[in-house]
Design an enzyme around this catalytic site. Structure first.
Site, short mmCIF file in Angstrom:
data_model
loop_
_atom_site.label_atom_id
_atom_site.label_comp_id
_atom_site.label_asym_id
_atom_site.label_seq_id
_atom_site.Cartn_x
_atom_site.Cartn_y
_atom_site.Cartn_z
N LYS A 195 -31.82 56.30 -3.38
CA LYS A 195 -31.49 55.15 -2.52
C LYS A 195 -31.87 53.88 -3.27
O LYS A 195 -32.76 53.90 -4.13
CB LYS A 195 -32.29 55.22 -1.21
CG LYS A 195 -31.68 54.44 -0.07
CD LYS A 195 -30.52 55.20 0.55
CE LYS A 195 -29.85 54.46 1.68
NZ LYS A 195 -28.87 55.31 2.37
P1 NAD Z 1 -23.02 48.24 8.67
O1 NAD Z 1 -23.69 47.15 7.96
O2 NAD Z 1 -21.54 48.41 8.51
O3 NAD Z 1 -23.29 48.13 10.24
C1 NAD Z 1 -24.57 48.06 10.77
C2 NAD Z 1 -24.45 47.71 12.24
O4 NAD Z 1 -25.76 47.71 12.81
C3 NAD Z 1 -23.88 46.33 12.50
O5 NAD Z 1 -23.01 46.40 13.62
C4 NAD Z 1 -25.12 45.49 12.85
O6 NAD Z 1 -24.83 44.40 13.67
C5 NAD Z 1 -25.95 46.53 13.57
N1 NAD Z 1 -27.38 46.21 13.60
C6 NAD Z 1 -28.15 45.68 12.60
N2 NAD Z 1 -29.41 45.49 13.03
C7 NAD Z 1 -29.45 45.92 14.31
C8 NAD Z 1 -30.47 45.96 15.29
N3 NAD Z 1 -31.69 45.52 15.04
N4 NAD Z 1 -30.14 46.46 16.52
C9 NAD Z 1 -28.88 46.89 16.78
N5 NAD Z 1 -27.89 46.86 15.89
C10 NAD Z 1 -28.15 46.38 14.68
O7 NAD Z 1 -23.81 49.57 8.27
P2 NAD Z 1 -23.31 51.06 8.33
O8 NAD Z 1 -22.74 51.43 7.02
O9 NAD Z 1 -22.50 51.27 9.57
O10 NAD Z 1 -24.70 51.84 8.47
C11 NAD Z 1 -25.34 52.04 9.73
C12 NAD Z 1 -26.33 53.19 9.58
O11 NAD Z 1 -25.65 54.35 9.12
C13 NAD Z 1 -27.48 52.95 8.59
O12 NAD Z 1 -28.62 53.63 9.06
C14 NAD Z 1 -26.97 53.65 7.33
O13 NAD Z 1 -28.02 54.04 6.48
C15 NAD Z 1 -26.28 54.83 7.95
N6 NAD Z 1 -25.29 55.49 7.10
C16 NAD Z 1 -24.21 54.82 6.61
C17 NAD Z 1 -23.28 55.50 5.84
C18 NAD Z 1 -22.03 54.83 5.33
O14 NAD Z 1 -21.20 55.53 4.74
N7 NAD Z 1 -21.81 53.55 5.55
C19 NAD Z 1 -23.46 56.85 5.56
C20 NAD Z 1 -24.55 57.51 6.09
C21 NAD Z 1 -25.46 56.81 6.87
#
Ligand code: NAD
Length: 413
Positions: free
Chosen positions: A103
Site C-alpha cells: 500500500k
Molecule cells: P473514492 O475516493 O472514489 O470515494 C470515497 C468516498 O468516501 C467519497 O464518496 C467520499 O466523499 C466518501 N467519504 C470520505 N470520507 C468520508 C467520511 N468521513 N464519511 C463518509 N464518507 C466519506 O474512494 P473509493 O475508491 O471508492 O474507496 C472507498 C473505499 O474502498 C476505501 O476504503 C478503499 O480503500 C476501498 N477500496 C477501493 C478499491 C478501488 O478499486 N477503488 C478497491 C478496494 C477497496
C-alpha cells in the site's frame, strides 16, 4: 482506541491461534517486509514549496510482486498504510492471485489542491518510490482520492525514468494507455456479486431489498448503481459531508448523473438530508460501508439495523464493532472478500499489459463473477463448517495459503 495496525495484527493473532500457525511465520507476518518513508517536495501554484510525507509499504512477497493502492488523504500515516498493506496480502491470497500485499499514500489534502499541484506531487512521489516499484516488483493502483489520471502520471513518470513505456507498472490506468475494460467498475461490481450471493444464502430477495451505501465514490457509487439495476431499493447514499435518503428508493442513475455534472446532495429534489450516523442506522436489509475505515465502531455498531453488512471499504468495521454485530446476528461479508473485485481486475489488467493483448469487457466481467462467486462459496462453506464468522473464515483461508508458501519456500538464508 487501538490503531488500525494494532487491529490488523490482533486479527492475525486470532487467526494464528485458530489455525495453529507456525510461530516463526506468525512473527514474520506481524510485520511488513519493507517500508519506505519519503518526503515529497512540491511546488504549489503560489510558487511556495510544500513538503508532504509519502509512504510505500510491502507486507509480504511470497507469491510474486506486491500489489496495492495509493491513497491521498490528510490522515494517511505509516501505521495505516502498513495495516492496509497487510490486508492486501490476505486479499490477494484469498483470491488466489500471484501477488503479495502493498500500500502507499501521501499525507495531503487532495480536495484543496489543483490538478497541477496533484500532478507535481504525484510525479515526485513516484520518483521517490521508483526503486520499490515495477511490473515484477510492486504494482500501485488507485485508492481513496487517486484515480486513472493519477495512475497515468505515475506510469509516465516511471516510464520516463526507464526510457521506455512500461504500462504494467500500475493498474487502474486509462484504457487508452493499457488499462483494462471493466477496471473502473470492478470493485463495486464485485461488491454487487457477493451481495447477491450472501442475500441468496440469507433468503433476502434482491428484488425490493432495501440498501444503504456509505460513500458515493468509485466503490459505493458503482455498487449502488448495480444493486439498483438488480432491483434493490437503494434508500440511502452519503459522502464525507453527509447523505440523502428516500424510503421509496433513490433514483440512483439520476442522483449519480447529477453528482457527476457537479451538483451536490443539497440541490436534489425528493430526498431527505441525513448525516453519516443516520445512514448507518437506517432500517435496511443491506448496509454497504464503502468510504473509509473505522466507520462502524464501538460507539455506533449497536445502532446498525441491517441484516447484512457488505464491506465495500477496507477495514470499515472495528474489531469491537465486529463483536457487537455478531452478537446482534448481523452477517458481515468481510472486506478482503467483498471488495476484492478491484485487485482481481487489476490482476487481469496486468496480465493483459504483460501480453499486450486485451480482452473484451464481457469476458472480464464474467471471469470476475466466476472468481468472486467461487471464493464467496469457499468462505461461506468454511465458515459454516467451522462455525465461525465469515471474516475469520476468509482470514483463515488466506493466512493458511500464505503460511504454506512460507513453509515450502523456507527461511532465507
Ligand atoms: P473514492 O475516493 O472514489 O470515494 C470515497 C468516498 O468516501 C467519497 O464518496 C467520499 O466523499 C466518501 N467519504 C470520505 N470520507 C468520508 C467520511 N468521513 N464519511 C463518509 N464518507 C466519506 O474512494 P473509493 O475508491 O471508492 O474507496 C472507498 C473505499 O474502498 C476505501 O476504503 C478503499 O480503500 C476501498 N477500496 C477501493 C478499491 C478501488 O478499486 N477503488 C478497491 C478496494 C477497496
Amino acid at each position: 482506541m487501538p490503531t488500525m495496525l494494532e487491529e490488523a495484527v490482533a486479527q492475525l493473532d486470532q487467526v494464528a491461534a485458530l489455525i495453529k500457525l507456525d510461530e516463526g511465520v506468525h512473527k514474520r507476518l506481524q510485520r511488513a517486509q519493507r517500508a519506505l518513508i519519503v518526503s515529497v517536495p512540491t511546488r504549489m501554484d503560489d510558487s511556495q514549496v510544500e513538503v508532504f510525507e509519502g509512504y510505500r509499504v510491502q507486507h509480504d512477497n511470497s507469491f510474486g510482486p506486491t500489489k496495492g493502492g495509493v491513497r491521498y488523504h490528510p490522515d494517511v500515516n505509516l501505521d495505516e498504510v502498513t495495516a492496509l498493506a497487510m490486508l492486501m496480502t490476505w486479499k490477494c491470497a484469498l483470491m488466489g492471485l500471484p501477488y503479495g500485499g502493498a500500500k502507499g499514500g501521501v499525507r495531503c489534502n487532495p480536495t484543496a489542491m489543483s490538478q497541477g499541484e496533484l500532478e507535481r506531487m504525484t510525479r515526485r512521489y513516484t520518483s521517490e518510490i521508483v526503486l520499490l516499484i515495477g511490473p515484477e516488483l510492486d504494482i500501485p493502483a488507485p485508492d481513496v482520492y487517486t484515480n486513472e489520471q493519477t495512475m497515468a502520471w505515475m506510469m509516465d513518470t516511471y516510464s520516463m525514468q526507464r526510457g521506455m513505456t512500461v504500462p504494467g507498472v500500475v493498474t487502474g490506468k486509462p484504457v487508452l494507455l493499457g488499462g483494462s475494460l471493466g477496471r473502473r467498475e470492478a470493485t463495486g461490481r464485485g461488491v454487487a456479486f457477493v451481495t447477491a450471493e450472501a442475500a441468496r444464502e440469507l433468503r433476502i430477495s434482491l428484488g425490493g431489498a432495501t440498501v444503504a451505501v456509505q460513500g458515493k465514490g468509485n466503490v459505493g457509487g458503482v455498487a449502488a448503481r448495480l444493486l439498483h439495476e438488480a432491483g434493490c431499493r437503494v434508500v440511502g447514499l452519503s459522502d464525507s459531508k453527509g447523505g440523502i435518503s428516500n424510503g421509496k428508493g433513490l433514483d440512483i442513475p439520476r442522483v449519480l448523473r447529477h453528482l457527476q455534472e457537479g451538483g451536490g446532495f443539497a440541490d436534489l429534489p425528493d430526498v431527505d438530508r441525513i448525516t453519516n450516523a443516520d445512514l448507518l442506522a437506517l432500517p435496511v436489509d443491506i448496509l454497504i460501508p464503502a468510504a473509509l475505515e473505522g466507520a462502524i465502531h464501538e460507539g455506533n455498531a449497536d445502532r446498525v439495523r441491517a441484516k447484512l453488512v457488505v464491506e465495500g471499504a477496507n477495514g470499515p468495521t472495528t474489531a469491537a464493532a465486529d463483536r457487537i454485530l455478531e452478537q446482534k446476528g448481523i452477517r458481515v461479508v468481510p472486506d478482503i472478500l467483498a471488495n476484492a473485485g478491484g485487485v482481481t481486475v487489476s490482476y487481469f489488467e496486468w496480465v493483459q499489459d504483460l501480453q499486450f493483448y486485451f480482452w473484451r469487457e464481457e469476458e472480464i466481467n464474467q471471469r470476475l463473477q466466476d472468481l468472486m462467486v467461487a471464493v464467496f462459496r469457499r468462505v461461506w462453506e468454511y465458515a459454516a463448517e467451522q462455525r465461525i464468522a465469515m471474516r475469520l473464515a476468509a482470514m483463515s483461508l488466506a493466512v493458511k495459503r500464505v503460511a504454506e508458501a512460507h513453509r515450502i519456500r523456507g527461511l532465507y538464508p
